[in-house]
Design a protein around this motif. Structure first.
Motif, PDB file in Angstrom:
ATOM      1  N   PRO A   1      -1.596   9.433  -1.319  1.00 13.47           N
ATOM      2  CA  PRO A   1      -0.365   8.770  -1.253  1.00 13.47           C
ATOM      3  C   PRO A   1      -0.234   7.481  -0.336  1.00 13.47           C
ATOM      4  O   PRO A   1       0.245   8.376   0.730  1.00 13.47           O
ATOM      5  CB  PRO A   1       0.600  10.416  -1.456  1.00 13.47           C
ATOM      6  CG  PRO A   1      -0.474  10.787  -0.467  1.00 13.47           C
ATOM      7  CD  PRO A   1      -1.179  11.067  -0.488  1.00 13.47           C
ATOM      8  N   VAL A   2       0.041   7.107  -1.275  1.00 12.07           N
ATOM      9  CA  VAL A   2      -0.221   5.453  -0.104  1.00 12.07           C
ATOM     10  C   VAL A   2       0.945   4.481  -1.088  1.00 12.07           C
ATOM     11  O   VAL A   2       0.759   4.030  -2.609  1.00 12.07           O
ATOM     12  CB  VAL A   2      -0.846   4.694   0.442  1.00 12.07           C
ATOM     13  CG1 VAL A   2      -2.184   5.476   1.248  1.00 12.07           C
ATOM     14  CG2 VAL A   2      -1.727   4.140  -0.572  1.00 12.07           C
ATOM     15  N   SER A   3       1.900   3.798  -0.623  1.00 13.14           N
ATOM     16  CA  SER A   3       2.726   2.898  -1.421  1.00 13.14           C
ATOM     17  C   SER A   3       2.172   1.428  -1.567  1.00 13.14           C
ATOM     18  O   SER A   3       0.583   1.893  -0.587  1.00 13.14           O
ATOM     19  CB  SER A   3       3.625   1.930  -0.243  1.00 13.14           C
ATOM     20  OG  SER A   3       4.401   1.217  -0.566  1.00 13.14           O
ATOM     21  N   GLY A   4       2.218   1.154  -3.047  1.00 11.57           N
ATOM     22  CA  GLY A   4       1.074   0.145  -3.696  1.00 11.57           C
ATOM     23  C   GLY A   4      -0.797   0.773  -3.607  1.00 11.57           C
ATOM     24  O   GLY A   4      -1.584  -0.535  -3.716  1.00 11.57           O
ATOM     25  N   SER A   5      -0.420   2.195  -4.278  1.00 10.72           N
ATOM     26  CA  SER A   5      -1.516   2.736  -4.752  1.00 10.72           C
ATOM     27  C   SER A   5      -2.880   2.189  -4.791  1.00 10.72           C
ATOM     28  O   SER A   5      -3.805   2.156  -4.313  1.00 10.72           O
ATOM     29  CB  SER A   5      -1.522   4.115  -5.271  1.00 10.72           C
ATOM     30  OG  SER A   5      -0.816   3.602  -6.356  1.00 10.72           O
ATOM     31  N   PHE A   6      -2.976   1.700  -6.109  1.00 11.35           N
ATOM     32  CA  PHE A   6      -4.092   1.606  -6.283  1.00 11.35           C
ATOM     33  C   PHE A   6      -4.687   0.454  -6.091  1.00 11.35           C
ATOM     34  O   PHE A   6      -5.533  -0.340  -6.224  1.00 11.35           O
ATOM     35  CB  PHE A   6      -4.028   0.851  -7.783  1.00 11.35           C
ATOM     36  CG  PHE A   6      -2.430   0.297  -8.664  1.00 11.35           C
ATOM     37  CD1 PHE A   6      -2.187  -1.365  -8.347  1.00 11.35           C
ATOM     38  CD2 PHE A   6      -1.281   1.350  -8.914  1.00 11.35           C
ATOM     39  CE1 PHE A   6      -1.486  -1.131  -8.998  1.00 11.35           C
ATOM     40  CE2 PHE A   6      -0.322   0.799  -9.819  1.00 11.35           C
ATOM     41  CZ  PHE A   6      -0.212  -0.700  -9.294  1.00 11.35           C
ATOM     42  N   MET A  45       4.721  -4.038  -3.743  1.00 11.09           N
ATOM     43  CA  MET A  45       3.533  -3.813  -3.604  1.00 11.09           C
ATOM     44  C   MET A  45       2.750  -4.561  -2.822  1.00 11.09           C
ATOM     45  O   MET A  45       2.171  -5.153  -2.007  1.00 11.09           O
ATOM     46  CB  MET A  45       2.908  -4.486  -5.216  1.00 11.09           C
ATOM     47  CG  MET A  45       1.365  -4.915  -5.719  1.00 11.09           C
ATOM     48  SD  MET A  45       0.414  -3.213  -4.482  1.00 11.09           S
ATOM     49  CE  MET A  45       0.133  -3.200  -6.472  1.00 11.09           C
ATOM     50  N   LEU A  46       4.187  -6.310  -2.801  1.00 10.73           N
ATOM     51  CA  LEU A  46       3.877  -7.701  -2.098  1.00 10.73           C
ATOM     52  C   LEU A  46       3.952  -6.934  -0.842  1.00 10.73           C
ATOM     53  O   LEU A  46       2.925  -7.566   0.358  1.00 10.73           O
ATOM     54  CB  LEU A  46       5.015  -8.413  -2.435  1.00 10.73           C
ATOM     55  CG  LEU A  46       4.493  -9.870  -3.597  1.00 10.73           C
ATOM     56  CD1 LEU A  46       5.681 -10.132  -3.925  1.00 10.73           C
ATOM     57  CD2 LEU A  46       3.574  -9.958  -3.285  1.00 10.73           C
ATOM     58  N   PHE A  47       4.941  -5.901  -0.442  1.00 12.70           N
ATOM     59  CA  PHE A  47       5.241  -5.119   0.887  1.00 12.70           C
ATOM     60  C   PHE A  47       3.956  -4.225   1.696  1.00 12.70           C
ATOM     61  O   PHE A  47       3.787  -4.854   2.218  1.00 12.70           O
ATOM     62  CB  PHE A  47       6.656  -3.888   0.895  1.00 12.70           C
ATOM     63  CG  PHE A  47       6.560  -3.566   1.742  1.00 12.70           C
ATOM     64  CD1 PHE A  47       7.699  -3.649   2.944  1.00 12.70           C
ATOM     65  CD2 PHE A  47       6.616  -1.878   2.391  1.00 12.70           C
ATOM     66  CE1 PHE A  47       7.015  -3.272   4.561  1.00 12.70           C
ATOM     67  CE2 PHE A  47       6.296  -1.697   3.407  1.00 12.70           C
ATOM     68  CZ  PHE A  47       7.202  -2.388   4.693  1.00 12.70           C
ATOM     69  N   ALA A  48       3.238  -3.713  -0.095  1.00 14.22           N
ATOM     70  CA  ALA A  48       2.453  -2.880   0.904  1.00 14.22           C
ATOM     71  C   ALA A  48       0.684  -4.252   1.687  1.00 14.22           C
ATOM     72  O   ALA A  48      -0.001  -3.830   2.025  1.00 14.22           O
ATOM     73  CB  ALA A  48       1.509  -2.179  -0.156  1.00 14.22           C
ATOM     74  N   ALA A  81      -1.165 -10.594   2.109  1.00 12.52           N
ATOM     75  CA  ALA A  81      -0.240 -11.134   1.901  1.00 12.52           C
ATOM     76  C   ALA A  81       0.685 -11.622   2.861  1.00 12.52           C
ATOM     77  O   ALA A  81       0.250 -10.823   3.728  1.00 12.52           O
ATOM     78  CB  ALA A  81       0.993 -10.604   1.338  1.00 12.52           C
ATOM     79  N   PRO A  82       1.615 -12.841   3.545  1.00 19.10           N
ATOM     80  CA  PRO A  82       2.156 -13.135   4.486  1.00 19.10           C
ATOM     81  C   PRO A  82       2.949 -11.892   5.151  1.00 19.10           C
ATOM     82  O   PRO A  82       3.311 -11.390   4.797  1.00 19.10           O
ATOM     83  CB  PRO A  82       3.134 -14.035   3.399  1.00 19.10           C
ATOM     84  CG  PRO A  82       2.419 -14.455   2.476  1.00 19.10           C
ATOM     85  CD  PRO A  82       1.958 -13.670   1.368  1.00 19.10           C
TER      86      PRO A  82
END
Length: 458
Positions: free
Chosen positions: A52-57, A292-295, A302-303
């Protein structure tokens, strides 16, 4: 969150194009497409329960397919959410036109963009509560509409100028379930699959859920009956109430039908509901893209500025980026008010299906890795698994590839292939010159990232 993104414009507005393409056969399209999407969700769920992680896929793509795959998946999902959000704000403008036909669509689009930006900059708890109540409104309305529609059919209520009685006779007004042939059914899949887009947001929330091993499977396991109820049952009812051949896309088919039935109060209530549904969907899309951008910023994809979190625990830079994208939607609505939705929906379908293909590919790679390493196979719960395992996943993969090919059959949807190929080419160039070789933890080496480190607000 998944309901917020997946039950919105695709059902309340996009279904008109699907009905026009396939007629009553569109019900089969929703059932077939829904079955394939369920397999995708189970594959993602099996991975999310283990990791279980953010931005999983995007994380799973990096872990099992390589950094480039993770980069492509994360950015394509962000692109999908951005495009779907533009479609949603476009539909919002159409809905408002039912009440205010003399007001330019782009004015309403600008208003809802500013509202969504404000909601997404608040605390996550406030956002979650807002999304919960918005989803409750539209879910309750669909159930009430189905119940009311069934009552109208049972008691034989007909539209003033109806040529057939409500019920099966109206559904079969063209004399067949396939009035436009098998090709019509195939063409409808472009809009049908667009309607399901965003349901993979379940995976985005895994890193922020208190107990993902319980909540993620619970959410995914309800997908089949939600599809049957919210899509198949609701569209079957409205096509039994009103001659589907008169649905023209000028408003939500739900609103148009009850307006034509001579029940103006119901039409106005439903218009308020579809407006609520649009706001809910835009809200969920903005959340999904932002997280998703955060992950990805933690992956080096990503920046780094996208990892900045406000005092409310919100990645505010990503919200600003999505707001800018939606403002582009305002401009497009001013320039292409009539043609925008079909173009945007087909492009979103390409991005959506591509993300689903990458989820399935990551799952298949995970299963291969587990077979090669007996120790890995024993790690994590196996009780939540894809029915049929790899064989079912391959069937779903073939179906998704088939959907991409179908986009080439129509001149209106063919632009999605051109845009999709161009998008992937741009990502390849950006990765080659701006990302490859940079530092980051892609997790392709099999190491687990602490989910707490990438969970928003923790």
């Amino acid at each position: 969150m998944a309901l917020g993104s997946a039950i919105g414009t695709g059902l309340f507005y996009g279904s008109s194009a699907a009905i026009q393409a396939a007629g009553p056969a569109v019900l089969f399209a929703y059932m077939i497409g829904g079955a394939a999407v369920f397999i995708v969700m189970r594959a993602m769920g099996e991975m999310a329960v283990k990791h279980p992680v953010s931005g999983s896929f995007a994380h799973y793509a990096s872990r099992y397919l390589g950094r480039f795959a993770g980069f492509i998946t994360g950015w394509t999902f962000t692109f999908e959410m951005a495009i779907v959000a533009i479609a949603d704000v476009t539909a919002f403008g159409v809905y408002m036109g039912f009440w205010f036909p003399d007001v330019a669509t782009w004015i309403w689009v600008l208003a809802v963009v500013l509202l969504i930006a404000a909601i997404n900059l608040m605390k996550v708890k406030v956002f979650g509560e807002t999304e919960f109540w918005l989803a409750i409104v539209k879910v309750s309305a669909i159930i009430a509409m189905i119940g009311g529609g069934i009552a109208l059919i049972i008691f034989g209520f007909n539209a003033p100028d109806a040529q057939t009685a409500t019920g099966i006779d109206t559904l079969m007004a063209a004399g067949t379930l396939f009035p436009n042939g098998f090709i019509g059914l195939l063409l409808s899949f472009a809009v049908v699959m667009f309607a399901f887009g965003g349901i993979e947001t379940i995976g985005i929330t895994a890193g922020e859920a208190d107990d993902p091993s319980r909540s993620v499977p619970a959410a995914i396991n309800t997908v089949p009956w939600r599809i049957l109820l919210f899509y198949v049952a609701s569209l079957a009812v409205i096509m039994m109430l009103f001659d589907w051949r008169q649905i023209d896309g000028s408003a939500s088919p739900f609103v148009q039908i009850f307006d034509a039935l001579g029940i103006p109060a119901a039409a106005h209530v439903l218009n308020a509901v579809v407006i609520t549904a649009a706001v809910s969907a835009i809200n969920a899309d903005t959340f999904g893209a932002g997280r998703m951008l955060f992950a990805m910023s933690a992956e080096g994809h990503a920046p780094k500025s996208f990892a900045k979190v406000s005092s409310n625990g919100v990645p505010w830079m990503t919200v600003l980026v999505m707001t800018f994208v939606l403002l582009v939607g305002v401009v497009l609505n001013a320039l292409l008010p009539e043609k925008l939705f079909t173009i945007i929906a087909s492009i979103a379908t390409f991005a959506t299906v591509w993300v689903w293909i990458m989820i399935l590919a990551s799952y298949l790679a995970m299963r291969r890795a587990e077979k090669k390493e007996a120790a890995a196979a024993s790690q994590g719960p196996r009780e939540y698994a894809v029915p049929g395992g790899s064989a079912t996943a391959w069937i779903a993969m073939a179906f998704m590839v088939f959907i991409v090919v179908l986009l080439a059959l129509s001149a209106e949807t063919r632009v999605a292939l051109y845009t999709g190929v161009a998008w992937l080419a741009i990502l390849a160039v950006v990765y080659r010159f701006a990302v490859r070789g940079t530092s980051g933890d892609p997790s392709a080496d099999g190491r687990e990232r602490d989910s707490e480190a990438v969970s928003t607000g923790r």
